[in-house]
Design a protein around this motif. Structure first.
Motif, mmCIF file in Angstrom:
data_model
loop_
_atom_site.group_PDB
_atom_site.id
_atom_site.type_symbol
_atom_site.label_atom_id
_atom_site.label_comp_id
_atom_site.label_asym_id
_atom_site.label_seq_id
_atom_site.Cartn_x
_atom_site.Cartn_y
_atom_site.Cartn_z
ATOM 1 N N VAL A 1 -10.745 3.094 -0.609
ATOM 2 C CA VAL A 1 -10.742 4.525 -0.916
ATOM 3 C C VAL A 1 -12.150 5.034 -1.210
ATOM 4 O O VAL A 1 -12.392 6.241 -1.188
ATOM 5 C CB VAL A 1 -9.801 4.849 -2.106
ATOM 6 N N PRO B 1 -8.466 -4.988 -4.547
ATOM 7 C CA PRO B 1 -8.342 -3.905 -5.542
ATOM 8 C C PRO B 1 -9.669 -3.247 -5.894
ATOM 9 O O PRO B 1 -10.676 -3.921 -6.137
ATOM 10 C CB PRO B 1 -7.740 -4.614 -6.761
ATOM 11 N N LEU C 1 0.796 -1.221 0.000
ATOM 12 C CA LEU C 1 0.000 0.000 0.000
ATOM 13 C C LEU C 1 0.834 1.279 0.000
ATOM 14 O O LEU C 1 0.420 2.289 -0.579
ATOM 15 C CB LEU C 1 -0.946 0.013 1.202
ATOM 16 N N THR D 1 -9.202 4.953 4.080
ATOM 17 C CA THR D 1 -8.707 3.585 3.984
ATOM 18 C C THR D 1 -8.294 3.001 5.323
ATOM 19 O O THR D 1 -8.275 1.784 5.485
ATOM 20 C CB THR D 1 -7.507 3.522 3.023
ATOM 21 N N LYS E 1 2.827 0.388 -3.926
ATOM 22 C CA LYS E 1 1.500 0.816 -4.366
ATOM 23 C C LYS E 1 0.959 -0.188 -5.386
ATOM 24 O O LYS E 1 0.578 0.145 -6.502
ATOM 25 C CB LYS E 1 1.551 2.234 -4.934
ATOM 26 N N ARG F 1 -10.304 -1.827 -8.599
ATOM 27 C CA ARG F 1 -10.625 -2.212 -9.974
ATOM 28 C C ARG F 1 -11.531 -3.430 -10.000
ATOM 29 O O ARG F 1 -12.483 -3.491 -10.786
ATOM 30 C CB ARG F 1 -9.315 -2.493 -10.729
ATOM 31 N N VAL G 1 -4.748 -0.083 -5.916
ATOM 32 C CA VAL G 1 -5.576 0.893 -5.212
ATOM 33 C C VAL G 1 -6.658 0.120 -4.473
ATOM 34 O O VAL G 1 -7.420 -0.639 -5.072
ATOM 35 C CB VAL G 1 -6.203 1.902 -6.194
ATOM 36 N N SER G 2 -6.714 0.276 -3.166
ATOM 37 C CA SER G 2 -7.658 -0.487 -2.352
ATOM 38 C C SER G 2 -9.089 -0.014 -2.568
ATOM 39 O O SER G 2 -9.357 1.176 -2.781
ATOM 40 C CB SER G 2 -7.297 -0.358 -0.872
#
Length: 575
Positions: free
Chosen positions: A249, A465, A238, A343, A242, A467, A245-246
């Protein structure tokens, strides 16, 4: 541990024996025992089970994934392999590992509180029995033992810090603080322990007690350094690499909880008087009664000294309760300016409060004269904790044959024979083993399928993720559109990345005896197919599976299982 041997061991041996007797029901029941399901079997058991078996327990490479979870969840999104918990599950079958781990956690918790009490407060031989009783009450509190010593082991941290503060046992205390991260979870307790130690250092500095501040500061540094090593996957993925992206967020707590002053006040009272179940949920009434009794029965001079001890603790507990109670409002106001607050949950100071309440109880009982009153209050706290320990009370009901039908045993929940039949059915149809296809679950936690070797697109994860969350949403977009509460539950939180049904709501455990039927399930089978999905394992019957782009393959049942499974296959385009 050496401090233990300086005091009479008889009371300690007695309560250790009582603890073993209290834990006996779960061992007698074995696979038929009840293990807590929410935030436990439905989520936390999966990583310790899968990571060793996939040989990725200590594989922290950025490209390493866990294929059975969400079509390849990054390994670094899961717990560190350096923890005692994970290593124990790597050595033993899951049920035996769970039971032994729970036993060890509670034993270490008992020894920790006893050592803390006898070293720093209840030092006389006459106080050994009281210390042992309080240690037993502490060790039997409702707590998720799958988190290791996160809650139960905190007395060891306090013992070490108080030692350093007094300039005693430095080597052993530094070693204790360095070892604690190996058996606890940073995200739940690490930052808050460090903040607590920082507050104690500030208190001592303000009042001129500076003789041993350096030793305490070094202890805090060792605690932090050890967490950085143990939790390397979390920090690396994280903060450094990186890696992804968690999904966190997108957390928007204002969509999930009311933001009024009255709701904050109600939540504050809940934190103050009950706490939260992950961190030890128990009513504080016995402790408050002990405080009142101690202040009422003490002599005036002793009462003033007792007030000076209890008042700071009481103020800290009220402040923590208020902070946690109004945390949603605070987060809503600040998260736009401090994105990290989305987060990382800094409202978990309540994980420290069970120990602070027990210190309050200890100090109050110490002020009472030896006799029935203080022993009675200690026993009352023990019985109260046991009564609120649902895992313990449910297992007693299982032994008595009157267990609630909604709380299945481990064997009924995991249902290995039922899922073996489903696996054989799908092998007969496809000629393939589970790694070759993907499933998702409706009406049952995906963890059940995962513990039976299936590869699921859905899962309950605290970190994954963003995504993938966006890729998964089209599958359930139709159902989310029907129910604003479910829509906020997924969009503003989303840890449960599940197949939702507006008709089921948040009923994620549809047992076979419930015989639920979903009339209209707005499921995007094409999106499911694009994500790699092929089969839906449903605990509820779909009245019109063709409307969902599915066809029923079989209905599987087993007398020993909690579930009845309806196995659906995604229909080919044009069918």
């Amino acid at each position: 541990m050496p401090a233990l041997f300086r005091f009479p061991a008889t009371p300690l041996r007695q309560v250790l024996l009582v603890l073993l007797v209290l834990l006996l029901p779960v061992w007698l029941l074995g696979e038929h025992a009840y293990l807590a399901i929410d935030d436990n079997l439905d989520s936390e058991l999966v990583a310790p089970y899968l990571l060793p078996r996939l040989s990725v327990l200590l594989d922290y490479h950025p490209t390493t994934v866990v294929p059975p979870l969400m079509d390849g969840l990054p390994r670094n999104a899961l717990r560190s392999g350096l923890s005692v918990t994970m290593q124990l599950f790597a050595l033993l079958p899951p049920l035996l590992a769970y039971l032994l781990h729970a036993l060890l956690v509670r034993l270490v918790a008992l020894l920790g509180f006893y050592t803390l009490a006898r070293t720093h407060w209840l030092r006389t031989p006459a106080d050994a029995g009281l210390a042992a009783l309080l240690a037993l009450a502490w060790a039997t509190l409702p707590m998720h033992t799958i988190y290791g010593l996160t809650v139960g082991g905190q007395p060891w941290v306090l013992w070490a810090v108080l030692n350093l503060r007094e300039g005693r046992r430095r080597g052993l205390s530094w070693l204790t603080l360095s070892a604690f991260p190996l058996w606890s979870m940073f995200v739940y307790v690490g930052p808050f322990l460090l903040a607590g130690i920082g507050g104690l250092l500030a208190w001592d500095w303000w009042y001129g007690r500076r003789a041993h501040l350096g030793a305490v500061l070094l202890g805090a540094g060792l605690l932090l350094a050890s967490y950085l090593v143990v939790e390397y996957p979390l920090f690396y993925s994280l903060l450094l690499a990186k890696q992804f992206v968690s999904h966190r967020v997108e957390f928007a707590i204002s969509r999930l909880k009311p933001m009024s002053f009255s709701s904050g006040l109600k939540s504050t009272l809940h934190y103050l008087l009950l706490g939260k179940y992950l961190a030890g949920l128990f009513f504080r009434g016995v402790i408050l009664a002990a405080v009142v009794a101690a202040l009422s029965l003490s002599q005036p001079a002793a009462r003033r000294g007792l007030r000076r001890q209890l008042l700071p603790l009481g103020i800290v507990l009220v402040l923590i309760a208020a902070f946690c109670g109004f945390y949603p409002q605070l987060l809503t106001a600040l998260q736009a300016y401090v994105p990290l607050l989305r987060t990382f949950n800094i409202g978990r100071f309540h994980f420290l409060t069970p120990l602070l309440w027990f210190v309050l109880l200890l100090l109050s009982l110490r002020a009472l004269p030896p006799g029935r009153l203080r022993v009675g209050l200690a026993v009352a706290q023990l019985l109260l904790g046991l009564a609120m320990n649902t895992e313990w009370t449910t297992n007693l009901r299982h032994l008595a044959g009157v267990a609630p039908t909604t709380e299945p045993s481990y064997a009924a929940y995991v249902a290995p024979r039922l899922f073996a039949r489903v696996r054989a059915l799908l092998h007969e149809r496809t000629g393939q083993e589970p790694p070759a296809y993907r499933v998702a679950c409706l009406g049952l936690p995906p963890s059940v399928a995962q513990l039976n070797g299936f590869y699921t697109l859905d899962s309950y994860q605290n970190n994954y993720p963003l995504r993938y969350k966006h890729q998964f949403r089209p599958l359930i977009a139709g159902e989310l559109a029907k129910d604003p509460a479910l829509r906020a539950y997924f969009d503003a939180w989303g840890n449960r990345c599940y197949l939702f049904s507006a008709e089921l709501g948040k009923n994620f455990r549809v047992g076979a005896t419930q015989r639920r039927v979903v009339q209209h399930w707005d499921f995007d089978a094409a999106a499911f197919r694009r994500l790699g999905g092929r089969f839906v394992l449903s605990a509820t019957r779909l009245a019109r599976p063709q409307e969902s782009g599915l066809r029923l393959l079989a209905v599987q049942a087993d007398a020993a299982a909690y579930w009845q499974l309806f196995v659906y296959e995604v229909a080919a385009p044009g069918e």
